[in-house]
Scaffold this active site. Structure first.
Site, PDB file in Angstrom:
ATOM      1  N   GLU A   8       0.737  -0.916  -0.251  1.00 58.27           N
ATOM      2  CA  GLU A   8       0.660   0.082   0.335  1.00 58.27           C
ATOM      3  C   GLU A   8       0.740   0.835  -0.083  1.00 58.27           C
ATOM      4  O   GLU A   8       2.181   1.665   0.756  1.00 58.27           O
ATOM      5  CB  GLU A   8      -0.915  -0.235   1.281  1.00 58.27           C
ATOM      6  CG  GLU A   8      -1.868   1.059   1.172  1.00 58.27           C
ATOM      7  CD  GLU A   8      -3.077   0.776   2.202  1.00 58.27           C
ATOM      8  OE1 GLU A   8      -3.586   1.780   2.897  1.00 58.27           O
ATOM      9  OE2 GLU A   8      -2.811   0.047   2.813  1.00 58.27           O
ATOM     10  N   ASN A  19      -3.301  -1.797   8.182  1.00 61.17           N
ATOM     11  CA  ASN A  19      -4.155  -2.115   7.406  1.00 61.17           C
ATOM     12  C   ASN A  19      -3.988  -3.850   8.122  1.00 61.17           C
ATOM     13  O   ASN A  19      -3.929  -4.687   6.952  1.00 61.17           O
ATOM     14  CB  ASN A  19      -4.941  -1.747   6.957  1.00 61.17           C
ATOM     15  CG  ASN A  19      -5.131  -0.049   6.668  1.00 61.17           C
ATOM     16  OD1 ASN A  19      -5.668   0.850   7.119  1.00 61.17           O
ATOM     17  ND2 ASN A  19      -4.743   0.127   4.998  1.00 61.17           N
ATOM     18  N   GLU A  42     -10.303   4.785   9.360  1.00 60.35           N
ATOM     19  CA  GLU A  42     -10.606   4.096   8.427  1.00 60.35           C
ATOM     20  C   GLU A  42     -11.185   2.952   7.724  1.00 60.35           C
ATOM     21  O   GLU A  42     -11.131   2.055   7.307  1.00 60.35           O
ATOM     22  CB  GLU A  42      -9.069   4.688   7.521  1.00 60.35           C
ATOM     23  CG  GLU A  42      -9.217   5.430   6.881  1.00 60.35           C
ATOM     24  CD  GLU A  42      -7.477   5.593   6.272  1.00 60.35           C
ATOM     25  OE1 GLU A  42      -7.609   7.003   6.033  1.00 60.35           O
ATOM     26  OE2 GLU A  42      -6.903   4.627   6.134  1.00 60.35           O
ATOM     27  N   ARG A  65      -2.044   3.779  16.858  1.00 58.63           N
ATOM     28  CA  ARG A  65      -1.446   4.829  16.110  1.00 58.63           C
ATOM     29  C   ARG A  65      -2.506   6.541  16.272  1.00 58.63           C
ATOM     30  O   ARG A  65      -3.652   5.848  16.613  1.00 58.63           O
ATOM     31  CB  ARG A  65      -1.805   4.437  14.334  1.00 58.63           C
ATOM     32  CG  ARG A  65      -0.498   4.071  13.760  1.00 58.63           C
ATOM     33  CD  ARG A  65      -0.467   3.366  12.124  1.00 58.63           C
ATOM     34  NE  ARG A  65      -0.185   4.434  11.613  1.00 58.63           N
ATOM     35  CZ  ARG A  65      -1.108   4.964  10.489  1.00 58.63           C
ATOM     36  NH1 ARG A  65      -2.827   4.142  10.688  1.00 58.63           N
ATOM     37  NH2 ARG A  65      -0.676   5.635   9.486  1.00 58.63           N
ATOM     38  N   ARG A  68     -11.241  18.107  10.069  1.00 55.85           N
ATOM     39  CA  ARG A  68     -10.407  16.845  10.122  1.00 55.85           C
ATOM     40  C   ARG A  68      -9.448  16.380  10.536  1.00 55.85           C
ATOM     41  O   ARG A  68      -8.973  16.051  11.646  1.00 55.85           O
ATOM     42  CB  ARG A  68     -10.188  16.319   8.760  1.00 55.85           C
ATOM     43  CG  ARG A  68      -9.667  14.802   8.861  1.00 55.85           C
ATOM     44  CD  ARG A  68      -9.187  13.913   7.589  1.00 55.85           C
ATOM     45  NE  ARG A  68      -8.778  13.190   7.054  1.00 55.85           N
ATOM     46  CZ  ARG A  68      -7.723  12.608   6.062  1.00 55.85           C
ATOM     47  NH1 ARG A  68      -9.302  12.689   5.365  1.00 55.85           N
ATOM     48  NH2 ARG A  68      -6.767  12.056   5.986  1.00 55.85           N
ATOM     49  N   LYS A 117       1.380  11.263  13.208  1.00 52.49           N
ATOM     50  CA  LYS A 117       1.838  11.787  12.051  1.00 52.49           C
ATOM     51  C   LYS A 117       2.543  12.940  11.957  1.00 52.49           C
ATOM     52  O   LYS A 117       1.814  14.108  13.170  1.00 52.49           O
ATOM     53  CB  LYS A 117       0.817  11.677  10.652  1.00 52.49           C
ATOM     54  CG  LYS A 117       0.036  10.167  10.203  1.00 52.49           C
ATOM     55  CD  LYS A 117      -0.688  10.393   8.840  1.00 52.49           C
ATOM     56  CE  LYS A 117      -0.806   8.958   8.447  1.00 52.49           C
ATOM     57  NZ  LYS A 117      -1.814   9.174   7.399  1.00 52.49           N
ATOM     58  N   ASP A 160      -2.340  14.134   6.632  1.00 52.60           N
ATOM     59  CA  ASP A 160      -1.842  13.126   6.317  1.00 52.60           C
ATOM     60  C   ASP A 160      -1.107  13.084   5.293  1.00 52.60           C
ATOM     61  O   ASP A 160      -1.399  13.169   4.077  1.00 52.60           O
ATOM     62  CB  ASP A 160      -2.877  12.511   5.440  1.00 52.60           C
ATOM     63  CG  ASP A 160      -2.802  11.386   5.160  1.00 52.60           C
ATOM     64  OD1 ASP A 160      -2.098  10.336   5.884  1.00 52.60           O
ATOM     65  OD2 ASP A 160      -3.665  10.127   4.246  1.00 52.60           O
ATOM     66  N   GLU A 205       5.806  10.719  13.050  1.00 46.47           N
ATOM     67  CA  GLU A 205       5.587   9.158  11.902  1.00 46.47           C
ATOM     68  C   GLU A 205       5.900  10.235  10.398  1.00 46.47           C
ATOM     69  O   GLU A 205       4.971  10.786  10.429  1.00 46.47           O
ATOM     70  CB  GLU A 205       3.753   8.549  12.211  1.00 46.47           C
ATOM     71  CG  GLU A 205       3.665   7.033  10.796  1.00 46.47           C
ATOM     72  CD  GLU A 205       2.340   6.158  10.991  1.00 46.47           C
ATOM     73  OE1 GLU A 205       2.350   6.347   9.746  1.00 46.47           O
ATOM     74  OE2 GLU A 205       1.800   6.333  12.039  1.00 46.47           O
ATOM     75  N   GLU A 239       3.861   9.100  -1.575  1.00 44.30           N
ATOM     76  CA  GLU A 239       2.365   9.057  -1.544  1.00 44.30           C
ATOM     77  C   GLU A 239       2.419  10.574  -2.106  1.00 44.30           C
ATOM     78  O   GLU A 239       0.829  10.157  -2.953  1.00 44.30           O
ATOM     79  CB  GLU A 239       1.292   8.837  -0.070  1.00 44.30           C
ATOM     80  CG  GLU A 239       0.043   8.697   0.131  1.00 44.30           C
ATOM     81  CD  GLU A 239      -0.472   8.203   0.716  1.00 44.30           C
ATOM     82  OE1 GLU A 239      -1.799   8.544   0.628  1.00 44.30           O
ATOM     83  OE2 GLU A 239      -0.212   8.145   1.460  1.00 44.30           O
ATOM     84  N   HIS A 277      -4.185  18.574   0.180  1.00 43.66           N
ATOM     85  CA  HIS A 277      -5.027  17.666  -0.455  1.00 43.66           C
ATOM     86  C   HIS A 277      -6.023  17.837  -1.791  1.00 43.66           C
ATOM     87  O   HIS A 277      -7.250  17.935  -1.403  1.00 43.66           O
ATOM     88  CB  HIS A 277      -6.099  16.921   1.253  1.00 43.66           C
ATOM     89  CG  HIS A 277      -6.218  15.587   1.838  1.00 43.66           C
ATOM     90  ND1 HIS A 277      -6.255  15.166   0.126  1.00 43.66           N
ATOM     91  CD2 HIS A 277      -5.387  14.910   2.403  1.00 43.66           C
ATOM     92  CE1 HIS A 277      -5.980  13.400   0.702  1.00 43.66           C
ATOM     93  NE2 HIS A 277      -6.079  13.321   1.834  1.00 43.66           N
ATOM     94  N   TRP A 322     -13.586  14.030   2.131  1.00 41.06           N
ATOM     95  CA  TRP A 322     -12.278  12.809   1.161  1.00 41.06           C
ATOM     96  C   TRP A 322     -12.318  13.551  -0.043  1.00 41.06           C
ATOM     97  O   TRP A 322     -11.695  13.266  -0.787  1.00 41.06           O
ATOM     98  CB  TRP A 322     -12.800  11.309   1.512  1.00 41.06           C
ATOM     99  CG  TRP A 322     -13.208  10.608   2.175  1.00 41.06           C
ATOM    100  CD1 TRP A 322     -11.909  10.785   3.695  1.00 41.06           C
ATOM    101  CD2 TRP A 322     -13.541   9.025   2.315  1.00 41.06           C
ATOM    102  NE1 TRP A 322     -12.289   9.508   4.454  1.00 41.06           N
ATOM    103  CE2 TRP A 322     -13.114   8.479   3.581  1.00 41.06           C
ATOM    104  CE3 TRP A 322     -14.604   8.467   1.732  1.00 41.06           C
ATOM    105  CZ2 TRP A 322     -13.710   8.063   3.902  1.00 41.06           C
ATOM    106  CZ3 TRP A 322     -14.969   6.928   2.080  1.00 41.06           C
ATOM    107  CH2 TRP A 322     -14.564   6.724   3.098  1.00 41.06           C
TER     108      TRP A 322
END
Length: 684
Positions: A157, A200, A281, A314, A325, A349, A354, A376, A382, A492, A515
């Protein structure tokens, strides 16, 4: 000291490790420059140097073996030292000193001697005079760990360099020689832990068959000072153990975890512990049963504590909200400060959203003084062009550390960018981020410039005609990416799902607002940006008062975070004297011009770089320039539908229309092919 193993098993594993090192050394002279050697491009010595060591262990054999193969200087003595100076440096710390022509490596532990050996070789490869050394080193963090988001089927991922290194279908009987190479690379930069699987997590990772596979990797990594950890699924007692619940306060659940932990440590005596993504998530967690994150983490921590294991829990959580968010992790975790056991570390994080190309630091840092925290970072790119873009991330991580003392944290984790590609990371320059993460996890005070120079000298050449211009490219590269993707605090606005390329207009029927890009950029006829001041979501209130006042004021907010904290009128006058709209255009153009310049510099480097890697990087840089044009055209053409303002002078005309760009669809999630091939007519 090394963990105890059955004598026969230990000898077998040492043979495998030494065989892997032998294969590596034997192949050096004939191997093409394909990037597979990373920064460990040591030349073997013709005359074996005198390496003195009065004791033996698997770890010391690795250290002595590295020096015997690659050290070109005089006598080196490895010594365990239990004096006050070395006690102050801790188990991983060490000294390197020169006395009467002999270099002495001293440490409390064998691992410290291993790190000292790699430090000495690093000095040699960087061309540093080693005749008068007086070095004392100790890591800031005890835990310096890579998080692999690798799946049981071999996919990764957010992986952009091939498939997983771990060949689960071959383990434990077949041991890839790359496992040793991976361990060497990590040990050389001080990384001492690895989480093998995706956050995950599949419950099956804890099955007995899979634990035997994990054991095989742990045995390979142990002589390099690396502990293995596993991501676990909180619902494992249900899915693997057949229980009706995973409630952390249910004694049957706690008993199942205790038994499973006992099994893990019977196989892997130095197992590090668990990483947990819970109630995020769609992942299961303690909140499913009306319990807190602390109650869930503490149940696991209690099972691990007798063996010295830890839980890394986490804090990446967010729930559907019309508010913000960016506030979610703080709202869920700050009330739990002081409620976690001492072998729980909350993993946060670096930013509150993100892994964006630029974020302010997460307000959780500094807000939980009675809880152990770790940062983190995302080493894999990504949100920074995957493995197609040159983006050296040390300046980003240094920016994070600039807001508070790194010593207030317990550990550092990095989401790995490693796959089974020949050069490990897809882009040859992406290797620098793996390297920089390890070096900064050891010492966050190191400069981005010094780390870049170290990496360039070891990976390519010490020739200053190469190192100086490419250091400049690396240092400027992350800012260039921010400029051509999301300047001035935009965030984002990536394409749906794969996060490669721009899609600020994205609308998905039925998708949660947080999102979608419009939730974050808030573009309208009046202006652009997310209002997080007192008149908006008031996310600024989560920061210390002095910083909240700076972020909350339109006049004092740093311009790199302006649109993160403010909805700004299009005609607002920036520090440059330009309007917001003109400044936005200027930043996108500046990013594009920067990467064009990087490509030009790289072309001039051909006399100093092997043809194979020069061609590979040139190809990636062509893609990056094409993508920068794509980003610039897409974002400015889209935002111009709101500003209704003309492009200022000096801005390249769009290559593509907004109508054309809205039709672009990339076919797969882990997309690494040239984006220009998908654009109307291509971009050159």
């Amino acid at each position: 000291m090394s963990a105890s193993l059955e004598p026969g098993i230990e000898k077998l594993m040492i043979k495998r490790i030494l065989l892997g090192l032998f294969i590596y050394v034997a192949a050096i002279s004939s191997k093409a420059e394909d990037g597979s050697r990373l920064w460990l491009r040591y030349d073997t010595v013709n005359t074996v140097p005198q390496i003195e060591c009065g004791f033996d262990s698997p770890v010391v054999r690795v250290a002595a073996g590295e020096l015997s193969s690659f050290w070109k200087g005089g006598k080196v003595s490895l010594q365990l030292m239990a004096d006050s100076k070395h006690y102050s440096l801790g188990n991983d710390g060490y000294t390197i000193t020169t006395h009467n022509g002999v270099i002495c490596l001293g440490s409390l532990s064998e691992k410290g001697l291993l790190y000292a050996a790699y430090h000495l070789l690093r000095l040699q490869e960087c061309g540093i005079d080693c005749s008068r050394l007086d070095i004392s080193e100790k890591p800031v963090y005890d835990i310096r760990i890579l998080n692999h988001w690798d799946n049981p089927d071999g996919t990764i991922e957010r992986g952009y360099a091939g498939r997983s290194l771990w060949k689960w279908d071959e383990l434990p009987s077949v041991i890839s020689p790359r496992y040793v190479s991976y361990a060497r690379a990590n040990a050389s930069i001080g990384i001492n832990g690895t989480v093998l699987n995706n956050v995950n997590a599949s419950p099956e990772v804890l099955s007995t068959d899979n634990l035997e596979k994990v054991k095989a990797l742990a045995d390979i990594f142990r002589p390099y000072g690396i502990r293995v950890y596993l991501s676990v699924n909180f619902a494992s007692p249900i899915k693997l153990g057949g229980l009706p619940t995973a409630d952390p306060l249910d004694e049957n659940v706690a008993s199942w975890w205790r038994n499973k932990v006992r099994e893990v440590y019977s196989l892997i005596p130095d197992f590090g512990g668990f990483l947990v993504k819970a109630n995020s998530e769609g992942q299961p967690g303690p909140c499913d049963y009306g319990r807190t994150h602390a109650e869930g983490a503490n149940m696991l921590a209690s099972a691990l504590k007798p063996y010295g294991g830890i839980v890394m829990w986490r804090a990446f959580v967010y729930s559907p909200t019309d508010d913000d968010r960016a506030k979610q992790a703080y709202l869920e975790f700050k009330p739990l400060d002081g409620k976690f056991l001492d072998n729980v570390i909350v993993q946060v994080k670096n930013g509150p959203i993100d892994f964006q190309p630029r974020e302010p630091y997460s307000p959780l840092f500094g807000a939980m003084p009675h809880t152990q925290l770790m940062v983190e970072f995302q080493v894999t790119q990504e949100y920074l062009g995957h493995s197609n873009h040159l983006a050296y991330l040390a300046p980003m991580w240094k920016e994070f550390y600039s807001y508070f003392s790194p010593s207030c944290l317990r550990a550092a984790a990095g989401v790995a960018n490693i796959g089974d590609d020949t050069n490990w990371c897809g882009h040859d320059f992406a290797q620098s981020n793996w390297y920089a993460f390890g070096r900064l996890a050891w010492n966050p005070e190191l400069s981005s410039e010094d780390i870049a120079r170290e990496w360039l000298a070891q990976t390519f050449t010490t020739d200053e005609k190469f190192v100086s211009p490419m250091e400049d490219v690396m240092i400027k590269s992350r800012e260039a990416v921010v400029d051509y993707m999301m300047p001035l605090g935009l965030h984002h606005i990536f394409a749906w799902g794969h996060h490669y390329g721009p899609e600020p207009w994205c609308e998905i029927p039925g998708a949660r607002p947080d999102w979608l890009p419009a939730y974050y950029h808030q573009a309208d006829r009046t202006g652009l940006g997310f209002d997080r001041t007192e008149t908006g979501s008031n996310a600024v209130s989560q920061y210390p008062d002095s910083l909240a006042a700076v972020f909350g004021s339109l006049e004092s907010c740093p311009e790199e975070f302006l649109l993160w904290f403010h909805h700004v009128p299009w005609k607002y006058e920036m520090k440059s004297g330009r309007t917001l709209w003109d400044e936005l255009c200027f930043r996108y153009q500046r990013g594009l011009d920067s990467v064009r310049g990087f490509r030009s510099v790289w072309e001039d480097m051909s006399p100093y770089v092997d043809a194979e890697r020069h061609a590979a990087v040139s190809h990636r840089m062509d893609i990056q320039v094409s993508d920068a044009i794509w980003w610039k055209d897409a974002c400015l053409e889209y935002f111009r539908t709101f500003s209704r303002m003309k492009y200022p002078k000096g801005i390249d005309k769009p290559v593509h229309s907004l109508k054309e760009l809205k039709k672009v669809r990339l076919p797969i999630d882990n997309y690494t092919c040239p984006a220009a091939d998908m654009l109307p007519g291509g971009v050159k």
